[in-house]
Design a protein around this motif. Structure first.
Motif, PDB file in Angstrom:
ATOM      1  N   GLY A   1      66.735  48.049 -28.545  1.00  0.00           N
ATOM      2  CA  GLY A   1      67.243  48.038 -27.177  1.00  0.00           C
ATOM      3  C   GLY A   1      68.514  47.224 -27.049  1.00  0.00           C
ATOM      4  O   GLY A   1      68.932  46.504 -27.950  1.00  0.00           O
ATOM      5  N   ALA A   2      69.107  47.341 -25.903  1.00  0.00           N
ATOM      6  CA  ALA A   2      70.362  46.636 -25.636  1.00  0.00           C
ATOM      7  C   ALA A   2      70.087  45.188 -25.262  1.00  0.00           C
ATOM      8  O   ALA A   2      69.044  44.868 -24.695  1.00  0.00           O
ATOM      9  N   ASP A   3      71.024  44.330 -25.598  1.00  0.00           N
ATOM     10  CA  ASP A   3      70.928  42.929 -25.206  1.00  0.00           C
ATOM     11  C   ASP A   3      71.497  42.788 -23.801  1.00  0.00           C
ATOM     12  O   ASP A   3      72.679  42.998 -23.568  1.00  0.00           O
ATOM     13  N   PHE A   4      70.646  42.449 -22.864  1.00  0.00           N
ATOM     14  CA  PHE A   4      71.049  42.293 -21.478  1.00  0.00           C
ATOM     15  C   PHE A   4      70.937  40.821 -21.133  1.00  0.00           C
ATOM     16  O   PHE A   4      69.857  40.282 -20.977  1.00  0.00           O
ATOM     17  N   THR A   5      72.084  40.174 -21.037  1.00  0.00           N
ATOM     18  CA  THR A   5      72.116  38.739 -20.795  1.00  0.00           C
ATOM     19  C   THR A   5      72.522  38.460 -19.347  1.00  0.00           C
ATOM     20  O   THR A   5      72.855  39.373 -18.586  1.00  0.00           O
ATOM     21  N   GLU A   6      72.531  37.198 -18.979  1.00  0.00           N
ATOM     22  CA  GLU A   6      72.974  36.792 -17.644  1.00  0.00           C
ATOM     23  C   GLU A   6      74.447  37.166 -17.445  1.00  0.00           C
ATOM     24  O   GLU A   6      74.850  37.570 -16.357  1.00  0.00           O
ATOM     25  N   GLU A   7      75.228  37.069 -18.511  1.00  0.00           N
ATOM     26  CA  GLU A   7      76.642  37.446 -18.441  1.00  0.00           C
ATOM     27  C   GLU A   7      76.788  38.942 -18.144  1.00  0.00           C
ATOM     28  O   GLU A   7      77.626  39.346 -17.335  1.00  0.00           O
ATOM     29  N   SER A   8      75.957  39.763 -18.772  1.00  0.00           N
ATOM     30  CA  SER A   8      75.980  41.210 -18.502  1.00  0.00           C
ATOM     31  C   SER A   8      75.622  41.481 -17.050  1.00  0.00           C
ATOM     32  O   SER A   8      76.254  42.307 -16.386  1.00  0.00           O
ATOM     33  N   TYR A   9      74.609  40.802 -16.559  1.00  0.00           N
ATOM     34  CA  TYR A   9      74.182  40.982 -15.174  1.00  0.00           C
ATOM     35  C   TYR A   9      75.305  40.614 -14.211  1.00  0.00           C
ATOM     36  O   TYR A   9      75.586  41.347 -13.263  1.00  0.00           O
ATOM     37  N   GLN A  10      75.979  39.488 -14.452  1.00  0.00           N
ATOM     38  CA  GLN A  10      77.071  39.054 -13.580  1.00  0.00           C
ATOM     39  C   GLN A  10      78.245  40.023 -13.629  1.00  0.00           C
ATOM     40  O   GLN A  10      78.878  40.309 -12.611  1.00  0.00           O
ATOM     41  N   ARG A  11      78.546  40.542 -14.816  1.00  0.00           N
ATOM     42  CA  ARG A  11      79.649  41.490 -14.954  1.00  0.00           C
ATOM     43  C   ARG A  11      79.368  42.772 -14.166  1.00  0.00           C
ATOM     44  O   ARG A  11      80.229  43.293 -13.454  1.00  0.00           O
ATOM     45  N   ILE A  12      78.137  43.265 -14.239  1.00  0.00           N
ATOM     46  CA  ILE A  12      77.765  44.462 -13.483  1.00  0.00           C
ATOM     47  C   ILE A  12      77.804  44.183 -11.990  1.00  0.00           C
ATOM     48  O   ILE A  12      78.306  44.988 -11.202  1.00  0.00           O
ATOM     49  N   LEU A  13      77.328  43.033 -11.602  1.00  0.00           N
ATOM     50  CA  LEU A  13      77.324  42.652 -10.191  1.00  0.00           C
ATOM     51  C   LEU A  13      78.752  42.570  -9.644  1.00  0.00           C
ATOM     52  O   LEU A  13      79.035  43.056  -8.543  1.00  0.00           O
ATOM     53  N   MET A  14      79.679  42.005 -10.398  1.00  0.00           N
ATOM     54  CA  MET A  14      81.071  41.896  -9.961  1.00  0.00           C
ATOM     55  C   MET A  14      81.712  43.280  -9.846  1.00  0.00           C
ATOM     56  O   MET A  14      82.503  43.529  -8.928  1.00  0.00           O
ATOM     57  N   ARG A  15      81.373  44.193 -10.749  1.00  0.00           N
ATOM     58  CA  ARG A  15      81.913  45.554 -10.655  1.00  0.00           C
ATOM     59  C   ARG A  15      81.400  46.252  -9.399  1.00  0.00           C
ATOM     60  O   ARG A  15      82.145  46.985  -8.741  1.00  0.00           O
ATOM     61  N   LEU A  16      80.135  46.042  -9.096  1.00  0.00           N
ATOM     62  CA  LEU A  16      79.581  46.652  -7.888  1.00  0.00           C
ATOM     63  C   LEU A  16      80.245  46.082  -6.639  1.00  0.00           C
ATOM     64  O   LEU A  16      80.565  46.820  -5.701  1.00  0.00           O
ATOM     65  N   TYR A  17      80.431  44.770  -6.596  1.00  0.00           N
ATOM     66  CA  TYR A  17      81.124  44.148  -5.458  1.00  0.00           C
ATOM     67  C   TYR A  17      82.555  44.670  -5.338  1.00  0.00           C
ATOM     68  O   TYR A  17      83.036  44.907  -4.234  1.00  0.00           O
ATOM     69  N   ALA A  18      83.251  44.847  -6.465  1.00  0.00           N
ATOM     70  CA  ALA A  18      84.625  45.328  -6.446  1.00  0.00           C
ATOM     71  C   ALA A  18      84.714  46.751  -5.894  1.00  0.00           C
ATOM     72  O   ALA A  18      85.719  47.132  -5.298  1.00  0.00           O
ATOM     73  N   ARG A  19      83.662  47.524  -6.081  1.00  0.00           N
ATOM     74  CA  ARG A  19      83.650  48.899  -5.576  1.00  0.00           C
ATOM     75  C   ARG A  19      83.129  48.988  -4.149  1.00  0.00           C
ATOM     76  O   ARG A  19      82.982  50.077  -3.609  1.00  0.00           O
TER      77      ARG A  19
END
Length: 95
Positions: free
Chosen positions: A55-73
């Motif tokens: 499986g993929a490594d899903f870290t806190e950094e990954s979560y924050q990066r996805i969250l920032m992309r969603l906010y940007a959109r």
């Protein structure tokens, strides 16, 4: 057994959840049915590959990066859960 019955058991065959006798019967039936043989082999390889993948490594950094992309959109992300009452301040009673 019926070929339709074997086709319904392909997913159990791929996951190695059948008894050895039934698995042998399915493999015998696959010699005469090319479609069944193809389904059995490809599904088993797929299940084995998925089980071997860690499986993929899903870290806190990954979560924050996805969250920032969603906010940007322009996504409005807020919790649907109610605020717990133990986090609310109690106001003193007047009177």
């Amino acid at each position: 057994m019926n070929q339709d019955f074997y086709k319904k058991l392909v997913d159990l065959y791929a996951a190695r959840e059948l008894s050895s006798e039934l698995e042998d019967q399915m493999e015998l039936a696959a010699f005469t049915d090319a479609e069944l043989s193809h389904d059995m082999s490809t599904m088993r390889r797929t299940v084995d590959a998925l089980r071997a993948d860690r499986g993929a490594d899903f870290t806190e950094e990954s979560y924050q990066r996805i969250l920032m992309r969603l906010y940007a959109r322009g996504a409005n992300i807020e919790s649907k859960a109610p605020i717990p009452t133990h986090l609310q301040y109690q106001l003193p009673m007047q009177g």
